[in-house]
Scaffold this motif. Structure first.
Motif, PDB file in Angstrom:
ATOM      1  N   GLU A 267       0.830  -1.198   0.000  1.00 36.22           N
ATOM      2  CA  GLU A 267       0.000   0.000   0.000  1.00 36.22           C
ATOM      3  C   GLU A 267       0.871   1.257   0.000  1.00 36.22           C
ATOM      4  O   GLU A 267       0.615   2.212  -0.739  1.00 36.22           O
ATOM      5  CB  GLU A 267      -0.908  -0.017   1.233  1.00 36.22           C
ATOM      6  N   GLU A 268       1.904   1.241   0.821  1.00 35.06           N
ATOM      7  CA  GLU A 268       2.796   2.397   0.934  1.00 35.06           C
ATOM      8  C   GLU A 268       3.516   2.668  -0.383  1.00 35.06           C
ATOM      9  O   GLU A 268       3.761   3.819  -0.752  1.00 35.06           O
ATOM     10  CB  GLU A 268       3.800   2.168   2.061  1.00 35.06           C
ATOM     11  N   ALA A 269       3.849   1.577  -1.113  1.00 31.50           N
ATOM     12  CA  ALA A 269       4.572   1.716  -2.377  1.00 31.50           C
ATOM     13  C   ALA A 269       3.636   1.927  -3.563  1.00 31.50           C
ATOM     14  O   ALA A 269       4.100   2.094  -4.695  1.00 31.50           O
ATOM     15  CB  ALA A 269       5.440   0.486  -2.629  1.00 31.50           C
ATOM     16  N   GLY A 270       2.316   1.917  -3.326  1.00 31.83           N
ATOM     17  CA  GLY A 270       1.360   2.087  -4.418  1.00 31.83           C
ATOM     18  C   GLY A 270       1.264   0.875  -5.313  1.00 31.83           C
ATOM     19  O   GLY A 270       0.960   0.994  -6.510  1.00 31.83           O
ATOM     20  N   GLY A 271       1.496  -0.327  -4.739  1.00 31.44           N
ATOM     21  CA  GLY A 271       1.457  -1.562  -5.512  1.00 31.44           C
ATOM     22  C   GLY A 271       0.075  -2.182  -5.579  1.00 31.44           C
ATOM     23  O   GLY A 271      -0.930  -1.564  -5.221  1.00 31.44           O
TER      24      GLY A 271
END
Length: 303
Positions: A267-271
């Motif tokens: 989520e943090e990496a936008g995956g």
């Protein structure tokens, strides 16, 4: 064993449902997730690491610590190696490999082994959790982002969690205990990480495309994580370990489901959070069946 595993799984699912409900009722808004993630990453997780290395089990089991650390390092390296072997390169390969390599050993493994073998089981689980945490926080950020350049790897590897790990290892081997007046609030922060992480995942589930969460790919990666990889690791462990408690303890740790923080980092990496949260949910549910199966197979074949 089955009852203890099922109890841990039901607790996780209840927290995930609570997070999904809070999101649907707009008690938690999507823009709030960044703040919750920041609290989890930079307050809760460092507290978990510090408490793990400061545990009485590790300080009181110094004579067993070095060999157990060695087996723990080997187990984590085998998981990483197998993750790269069984998952071929594809757009989501890094998420799939992380989902196979990094497991929820703290929330499921520690209580499960404590119930089966008592203090010795908790010792094995705590030691492995300390090692896997160090590898987790030093490798996972670069692994999820897919950026393995020297500069990015150094930037992502040298983070607050890894620094806490290094300091904690030094304190452990120097036999230095942090005063209880400090460790008590550290423990409070550590206790919030599992509920906070699973509530965040519940929010992610609530806004994700549910139709993609249990795709054939999710089912395949789940099968690899819960059956193929643990079976291969257990065969290797059976050739190296003689003691019943040690072999079965590490068999359980090799069989635990995907860690919740894989989804948090995704989520943090936008995956692809639909993929990571689907694997997390399915491996967690399936572990009620797969963990006893793996352990019974190891008992029948190796003991």
């Amino acid at each position: 064993m089955v009852l203890t595993t099922a109890e841990s799984i039901l607790q996780l699912i209840a927290l995930i449902l609570a997070g999904a409900l809070a999101y649907r009722l707009k008690l938690i808004k999507r823009e709030s997730l960044d703040s919750l993630n920041a609290i989890l990453m930079h307050m809760g997780l460092p507290a978990v690491l510090l408490r793990s290395f400061q545990s009485d089990l590790l300080f009181n089991g110094k004579e067993m610590l070095i060999p157990t650390l060695g087996i723990s390092v080997l187990l984590q390296l085998m998981s990483l190696l197998l993750a790269f072997v069984v998952v071929r390169k594809n757009p989501n390969a890094n998420i799939e490999r992380a989902s196979i390599a990094f497991t929820n050993n703290a929330f499921i493994g520690i209580p499960l082994l404590s119930s089966i073998f008592g203090d010795i089981g908790a010792f094995y689980a705590s030691t492995f959790n300390a090692i896997s945490s160090l590898v987790f926080f030093s490798v996972l950020p670069a692994m999820i982002s897919g950026s393995f350049s020297a500069k990015d790897c150094i930037r992502k590897t040298i983070n607050d969690k890894v620094i806490i790990c290094i300091i904690s290892i030094i304190l452990l081997f120097a036999d230095i205990r942090i005063p209880e007046c400090i460790m008590t609030p550290v423990g409070w922060l550590a206790d919030m990480t599992t509920p906070l992480a699973t509530i965040i995942i519940g929010c992610i589930v609530a806004y994700s495309d549910f139709s993609h969460m249990f795709s054939l790919r999710v089912i395949w990666i789940t099968f690899l994580r819960m059956f193929i990889v643990p079976a291969l690791i257990c065969v290797a462990l059976a050739l190296m370990l003689d003691g019943r408690e040690a072999l079965l303890s590490f068999a359980v740790l090799a069989s635990t489901p995907t860690g919740s923080l894989v989804t948090i980092y995704t989520e943090e990496a936008g995956g692809n959070t639909s993929l990571s949260s689907g694997i997390f949910l399915l491996t967690t549910i399936l572990s009620a069946v797969s963990i006893p199966m793996i352990v019974y197979a190891v008992t029948a074949i190796a003991l």
